[in-house]
Design a protein around this motif. Sequence first.
Motif, PDB file in Angstrom:
ATOM      1  N   GLY A 251       0.783  -1.227   0.000  1.00 19.98           N
ATOM      2  CA  GLY A 251       0.000   0.000   0.000  1.00 19.98           C
ATOM      3  C   GLY A 251       0.812   1.273   0.000  1.00 19.98           C
ATOM      4  O   GLY A 251       0.251   2.361  -0.105  1.00 19.98           O
ATOM      5  N   GLU A 252       2.138   1.164   0.114  1.00 21.70           N
ATOM      6  CA  GLU A 252       2.970   2.372   0.147  1.00 21.70           C
ATOM      7  C   GLU A 252       3.641   2.601  -1.197  1.00 21.70           C
ATOM      8  O   GLU A 252       4.192   1.669  -1.806  1.00 21.70           O
ATOM      9  CB  GLU A 252       4.016   2.292   1.258  1.00 21.70           C
ATOM     10  CG  GLU A 252       3.419   2.430   2.646  1.00 21.70           C
ATOM     11  CD  GLU A 252       4.461   2.657   3.729  1.00 21.70           C
ATOM     12  OE1 GLU A 252       5.603   3.032   3.392  1.00 21.70           O
ATOM     13  OE2 GLU A 252       4.140   2.455   4.914  1.00 21.70           O
ATOM     14  N   PHE A 253       3.591   3.820  -1.649  1.00 21.15           N
ATOM     15  CA  PHE A 253       4.258   4.252  -2.874  1.00 21.15           C
ATOM     16  C   PHE A 253       4.737   5.676  -2.638  1.00 21.15           C
ATOM     17  O   PHE A 253       4.128   6.424  -1.859  1.00 21.15           O
ATOM     18  CB  PHE A 253       3.296   4.198  -4.065  1.00 21.15           C
ATOM     19  CG  PHE A 253       2.048   5.021  -3.876  1.00 21.15           C
ATOM     20  CD1 PHE A 253       1.977   6.323  -4.376  1.00 21.15           C
ATOM     21  CD2 PHE A 253       0.953   4.521  -3.186  1.00 21.15           C
ATOM     22  CE1 PHE A 253       0.843   7.088  -4.183  1.00 21.15           C
ATOM     23  CE2 PHE A 253      -0.187   5.288  -2.997  1.00 21.15           C
ATOM     24  CZ  PHE A 253      -0.254   6.570  -3.497  1.00 21.15           C
ATOM     25  N   PRO A 254       5.833   6.075  -3.257  1.00 20.25           N
ATOM     26  CA  PRO A 254       6.369   7.410  -2.974  1.00 20.25           C
ATOM     27  C   PRO A 254       5.509   8.509  -3.583  1.00 20.25           C
ATOM     28  O   PRO A 254       5.177   8.469  -4.759  1.00 20.25           O
ATOM     29  CB  PRO A 254       7.754   7.377  -3.612  1.00 20.25           C
ATOM     30  CG  PRO A 254       7.648   6.361  -4.703  1.00 20.25           C
ATOM     31  CD  PRO A 254       6.676   5.327  -4.200  1.00 20.25           C
ATOM     32  N   THR A 255       5.138   9.451  -2.756  1.00 20.24           N
ATOM     33  CA  THR A 255       4.374  10.611  -3.214  1.00 20.24           C
ATOM     34  C   THR A 255       5.226  11.860  -3.192  1.00 20.24           C
ATOM     35  O   THR A 255       5.169  12.686  -4.099  1.00 20.24           O
ATOM     36  CB  THR A 255       3.135  10.817  -2.321  1.00 20.24           C
ATOM     37  OG1 THR A 255       2.389   9.612  -2.275  1.00 20.24           O
ATOM     38  CG2 THR A 255       2.252  11.926  -2.868  1.00 20.24           C
ATOM     39  N   THR A 256       6.036  12.005  -2.136  1.00 18.15           N
ATOM     40  CA  THR A 256       6.912  13.164  -2.009  1.00 18.15           C
ATOM     41  C   THR A 256       8.294  12.711  -1.561  1.00 18.15           C
ATOM     42  O   THR A 256       8.417  11.873  -0.666  1.00 18.15           O
ATOM     43  CB  THR A 256       6.359  14.169  -0.986  1.00 18.15           C
ATOM     44  OG1 THR A 256       5.008  14.495  -1.333  1.00 18.15           O
ATOM     45  CG2 THR A 256       7.185  15.446  -0.980  1.00 18.15           C
ATOM     46  N   ILE A 257       9.318  13.261  -2.191  1.00 21.85           N
ATOM     47  CA  ILE A 257      10.702  12.962  -1.848  1.00 21.85           C
ATOM     48  C   ILE A 257      11.466  14.279  -1.705  1.00 21.85           C
ATOM     49  O   ILE A 257      10.954  15.341  -2.068  1.00 21.85           O
ATOM     50  CB  ILE A 257      11.371  12.083  -2.928  1.00 21.85           C
ATOM     51  CG1 ILE A 257      11.277  12.765  -4.302  1.00 21.85           C
ATOM     52  CG2 ILE A 257      10.749  10.697  -2.961  1.00 21.85           C
ATOM     53  CD1 ILE A 257      11.985  12.027  -5.427  1.00 21.85           C
ATOM     54  N   LEU A 258      12.668  14.199  -1.183  1.00 26.80           N
ATOM     55  CA  LEU A 258      13.528  15.378  -1.062  1.00 26.80           C
ATOM     56  C   LEU A 258      14.701  15.205  -2.011  1.00 26.80           C
ATOM     57  O   LEU A 258      15.409  14.199  -1.957  1.00 26.80           O
ATOM     58  CB  LEU A 258      14.020  15.531   0.376  1.00 26.80           C
ATOM     59  CG  LEU A 258      14.970  16.708   0.674  1.00 26.80           C
ATOM     60  CD1 LEU A 258      14.347  18.045   0.277  1.00 26.80           C
ATOM     61  CD2 LEU A 258      15.359  16.705   2.155  1.00 26.80           C
ATOM     62  N   ILE A 259      14.885  16.174  -2.895  1.00 24.90           N
ATOM     63  CA  ILE A 259      15.978  16.116  -3.867  1.00 24.90           C
ATOM     64  C   ILE A 259      16.852  17.359  -3.725  1.00 24.90           C
ATOM     65  O   ILE A 259      16.432  18.384  -3.165  1.00 24.90           O
ATOM     66  CB  ILE A 259      15.473  16.008  -5.319  1.00 24.90           C
ATOM     67  CG1 ILE A 259      14.701  17.275  -5.733  1.00 24.90           C
ATOM     68  CG2 ILE A 259      14.604  14.772  -5.487  1.00 24.90           C
ATOM     69  CD1 ILE A 259      14.312  17.313  -7.199  1.00 24.90           C
ATOM     70  N   VAL A 260      18.058  17.262  -4.262  1.00 18.24           N
ATOM     71  CA  VAL A 260      18.988  18.381  -4.199  1.00 18.24           C
ATOM     72  C   VAL A 260      19.712  18.509  -5.527  1.00 18.24           C
ATOM     73  O   VAL A 260      19.944  17.509  -6.228  1.00 18.24           O
ATOM     74  CB  VAL A 260      19.992  18.192  -3.040  1.00 18.24           C
ATOM     75  CG1 VAL A 260      20.923  17.015  -3.307  1.00 18.24           C
ATOM     76  CG2 VAL A 260      20.807  19.452  -2.785  1.00 18.24           C
ATOM     77  N   ASN A 261      20.034  19.723  -5.902  1.00 16.44           N
ATOM     78  CA  ASN A 261      20.843  19.979  -7.081  1.00 16.44           C
ATOM     79  C   ASN A 261      22.239  19.388  -6.856  1.00 16.44           C
ATOM     80  O   ASN A 261      22.866  19.642  -5.822  1.00 16.44           O
ATOM     81  CB  ASN A 261      20.930  21.491  -7.326  1.00 16.44           C
ATOM     82  CG  ASN A 261      21.772  21.852  -8.528  1.00 16.44           C
ATOM     83  OD1 ASN A 261      22.992  21.732  -8.497  1.00 16.44           O
ATOM     84  ND2 ASN A 261      21.129  22.302  -9.578  1.00 16.44           N
ATOM     85  N   LYS A 262      22.725  18.578  -7.779  1.00 20.00           N
ATOM     86  CA  LYS A 262      23.995  17.872  -7.582  1.00 20.00           C
ATOM     87  C   LYS A 262      25.184  18.814  -7.403  1.00 20.00           C
ATOM     88  O   LYS A 262      26.079  18.557  -6.589  1.00 20.00           O
ATOM     89  CB  LYS A 262      24.261  16.923  -8.757  1.00 20.00           C
ATOM     90  CG  LYS A 262      23.542  15.589  -8.651  1.00 20.00           C
ATOM     91  CD  LYS A 262      24.073  14.592  -9.655  1.00 20.00           C
ATOM     92  CE  LYS A 262      23.547  13.189  -9.380  1.00 20.00           C
ATOM     93  NZ  LYS A 262      24.097  12.193 -10.315  1.00 20.00           N
TER      94      LYS A 262
END
Length: 378
Positions: A251-262
């Motif tokens: 039942g879990e799927f990613p909705t929001t993640i945290l990303i950064v400019n490399k």
Amino acid sequence: MTRIVAGESAVPKRKRAIEAALAIGLVFLIAAGAVVASSISRNTAAEASIPAPTPAAELKLGYFGNLTHAPALVGVKQGILARNLGNTKLSTETFNAGPAAIEALNAGAIDAAYIGPNPAINSFVKSEGESVSVIAGAAAGGAQLVVRPEITSAADLKGKTLASPQLGGTQDVALRAWLGSQGYETNVDGSGDVAINPTENAQTLKLFQDGKLDGAWLPEPWASRLVLQAGAKVLVDEKDLWDGSLSGKAGEFPTTILIVNKKFAAAHPDTVRALLRGHVESVAWLNDAPVAEKSSVINDALQESAGAALPADVLDRALQNVVFTVDPLAGTYPKLLEDGVKAGTTKQADITGLFDLRALNEVTGTAERVSAAGLGQD
């Protein structure tokens, strides 16, 4: 007259030749040493000219005024992110959907962002792995296809008009992928068996209330708003489409993640770690705070970022649909990529290297490390 016996001068001559050869060799050794010393000196100077990584003077952070971005909402509102960043100034900007945030990130207008996974994948693919890194998860679940009450099955959707937050966004891709699994053709220009109109969430609510939309695939709290404020019904709860075989959590799927400019991460690794410390603390607060306090803080943050607080029943329903987690559920990303390819919003590519979870695992310090599922470093 003194006689010179043959062979008497050979030894001195050989001695003089050896001495000359040694002298020449010594000259070469001295010269070679000077060259090596000069080279070492130049290399040392070059290394010294490369600035050591330092904390950034400012971190520009993007996020949405959605419940699925609550770690950002709470982290900013409660001062958690700013406190962990220390002397680094925190600046924020809110967005409606992922592709717009990605444009800002790639242009350098922001340095990090809370975002859906599909725009992050698309940016990584387009840049051939040079643009962004996924450094943590933020929220799982909390997305639904809500429709008019008279629509009772997928068969009723032919010829209907649906909305998604933005073309190429996570909910847009999920909607197109699901419709494809039901035998419908959709096109990015809005044509096909079912028309999909990418629309801002607030406008979607109004259009649905005005009878100009038949439904929408939306993140929280917008799915709950259409259900409770506009009379929509749930046709598909996305959690029912994920059996846990990819994420390890049914039942879990990613909705929001945290990303950064490399580039930012390479220049300011300490700042990225500080951001992650604040992020981990924010997620922990969301999972540990009493419901009344959590609802109050989130609503105050939504008032500031989105311009409106939520009715208690909407917020309560929405919170029941979302899981806050620092795990980005990396095992689901090959399917997310495949869905994007089928939807026509991205192209097939190798996404190995998308994740860099080393700093996250360093910050959490837990025995059970968050996995990159072979798609990067952890």
